[in-house]
Design an enzyme around this catalytic site. Structure first.
Site, short mmCIF file in Angstrom:
data_model
loop_
_atom_site.label_atom_id
_atom_site.label_comp_id
_atom_site.label_asym_id
_atom_site.label_seq_id
_atom_site.Cartn_x
_atom_site.Cartn_y
_atom_site.Cartn_z
N SER A 156 0.72 -1.19 0.07
CA SER A 156 -0.07 -0.03 -0.02
C SER A 156 0.90 1.33 0.00
O SER A 156 0.34 2.39 -0.02
CB SER A 156 -0.78 0.09 1.20
OG SER A 156 -2.09 -0.78 0.83
N GLY B 176 3.11 -0.33 3.86
CA GLY B 176 2.30 -1.08 3.10
C GLY B 176 2.85 -2.49 3.16
O GLY B 176 3.66 -2.99 3.84
N TYR C 254 -10.82 2.24 5.58
CA TYR C 254 -9.71 2.15 4.68
C TYR C 254 -10.36 1.12 3.51
O TYR C 254 -10.56 0.05 3.83
CB TYR C 254 -8.41 1.54 5.40
CG TYR C 254 -7.10 1.22 4.30
CD1 TYR C 254 -6.32 2.33 4.52
CD2 TYR C 254 -6.75 0.50 3.62
CE1 TYR C 254 -4.92 2.33 3.74
CE2 TYR C 254 -5.80 0.23 2.87
CZ TYR C 254 -4.78 1.28 2.94
OH TYR C 254 -3.63 1.15 2.41
N SER C 255 -10.29 1.49 2.02
CA SER C 255 -10.65 0.64 1.17
C SER C 255 -9.81 0.93 -0.08
O SER C 255 -9.58 1.89 -0.57
CB SER C 255 -12.06 1.25 0.76
OG SER C 255 -12.55 0.63 -0.41
N ASN C 256 -9.45 -0.21 -0.58
CA ASN C 256 -8.49 -0.58 -1.80
C ASN C 256 -9.15 -0.21 -2.87
O ASN C 256 -8.56 0.44 -3.80
CB ASN C 256 -7.84 -1.96 -1.75
CG ASN C 256 -6.98 -2.17 -0.71
OD1 ASN C 256 -5.75 -1.62 -0.73
ND2 ASN C 256 -7.20 -3.27 0.16
#
Length: 416
Positions: free
Chosen positions: A97, A350, A204-206
């Site tokens: 990330s 990340g 938190y969202s990809n």
């Protein structure tokens, strides 16, 4: 001594995924020597800090520290299970990330150029997805859109868990070479209930950063990997950083990463160095080195990549985003280390199955720490182990005598 790093909530996804001394002017196999005059390598406290992380059960670690004493590089652990060679200090690794900070920087460059409106509806750029018009570009970068997280799934307020694509365990292992299209990941997310109304909360969202990728491609007319090269990688000479797409290998020197999972009641460990990163796409696919991450993050924070006013926007954290790494702005975390340390730290760490990345900087970009962690075959309670070893590491790097005060903080005191 009072604890200077506040312990706050840790997301299950971040904890689950996060999963040798350098001698002056002497090159080890697969590593690049750093001259003593430039690096001041006699810093045993840093070598001890990364060794402690390996002793906690991780396979290996390489770290680079740049501060007023120069540059220090070192590694500990092993490059590959069953072998004795240490991770190469110039090795490439999957940065997970940390990719988001690159994508956010690229997006803000487009904002600066007038190609994108930071507070404009994403639907204006990507009408094909029929997004809620309240979702803005800013919300994508700050994780306030409320969109379902395709990798990791969502736990809703009533306790219901809805899974996304396979992202760990045997399911992921079996599909680790499968190619996902970014549009496929977005449509999957949009088929699930939103976690909250746009702009009303933080999660938190990809999915946000895959949409950011598609938006970048729409307004530039080029693949986002090409735009990344054109605007960031080439100007900064980041020759060891890449957007791999569906490429499964890590070119050049690198340490191996492993994934421990349960299969039919038995625990197994598999080498996952090779994997198709399209499963995480622009939310976490990039490959880099500690040197390139230092160059990039130092350039960003010293104002070389985006205008001052947009850098200030990037550093405005959302009040509901407290976590292990601080509070979230636009593609980075803002962390307060307290009055006896450097004050404010900026970061975006990340992880990707098998690999973890650390990227920290003071606000002026003059003091940085970048690192790679590789997972091995040890059973590690991530929720207990990782916060403790990370806190100790940050104290050693940013709170010792070598740390300079920032934002009017008192001079740093030595810590144990």
């Amino acid at each position: 001594m009072p604890r200077i790093f506040r312990r706050v909530g840790i997301t299950a996804l971040a904890i689950t995924l996060l999963a040798g001394a350098a001698t002056p002017a002497v090159a080890t196999a697969g590593s690049r020597a750093v001259p003593k005059a430039a690096a001041e390598q006699d810093r045993p406290e840093l070598q001890k800090a990364i060794q402690e992380l390996v002793d906690a059960g991780y396979a290996g670690m390489q770290m680079r520290v740049n501060d007023q004493r120069g540059e220090w590089v070192g590694s500990a652990g092993v490059r590959k299970l069953g072998q004795s060679a240490k991770p190469p200090t110039n090795g490439r690794f999957r940065i997970g990330s940390t990719t988001k900070n690159f994508v956010a920087t690229l997006m803000l460059q487009l904002v600066a150029d007038g190609k994108v409106r930071l507070d404009g509806p994403v639907a204006d750029y990507l009408p094909e997805f029929r997004l809620d018009r309240r979702i803005t570009v800013r919300m994508l970068l700050q994780h306030t859109s409320g969109l379902f997280n395709f990798a990791g799934g969502e736990v809703y307020d009533d306790g219901t868990y809805v899974p996304g694509i396979p992202w760990q365990g045997k399911e992921w292992v079996d599909k680790r070479f499968h190619t996902y299209q970014p549009e496929e990941l977005v449509r999957l997310a949009l088929s699930k209930p939103a976690k909250f109304e746009p702009g009303t909360n933080w999660s938190y969202s990809n999915t946000n950063y895959v949409l950011a990728r598609l938006l970048i491609e729409k307004v530039t007319g080029r693949p986002y990997g090409e735009e990344m090269k054109r605007r960031i990688l080439r100007p900064l000479h980041l020759r060891d950083t890449m957007v791999p797409g569906t490429r499964t290998d890590i070119p050049g020197p690198h340490a191996h990463g492993y994934h421990r999972y349960e299969d039919a009641g038995q625990w197994k460990v598999i080498d996952v160095t090779r994997q198709n990163p399209s499963w995480i796409s622009s939310a976490g696919e990039m490959i880099s080195t500690t040197k390139d991450l230092h160059t990039f993050f130092s350039a960003l924070n010293s104002g070389k990549l985006i205008p001052t006013e947009l850098l200030a926007e990037m550093r405005k954290p959302h009040p509901k985003s407290a976590g292990l790494f601080g509070r979230y702005g636009l593609g980075l975390y803002v962390q307060d280390t307290g009055p006896n340390c450097v004050g404010t730290l900026l970061n975006h760490n990340g992880s990707n199955n098998g690999y973890g990345a650390l990227m920290y900087s003071t606000p002026d970009g003059k003091m940085t720490m970048t690192a790679s962690i590789t997972m091995g075959d040890a059973a590690i309670d991530q929720a207990q182990v990782f916060p403790k070893v990370l806190e100790k590491l940050l104290k050693k790097v940013f709170c010792g005598r070598q740390a300079e005060p920032a934002y009017g903080a008192e001079p740093a005191q030595p810590t144990s």
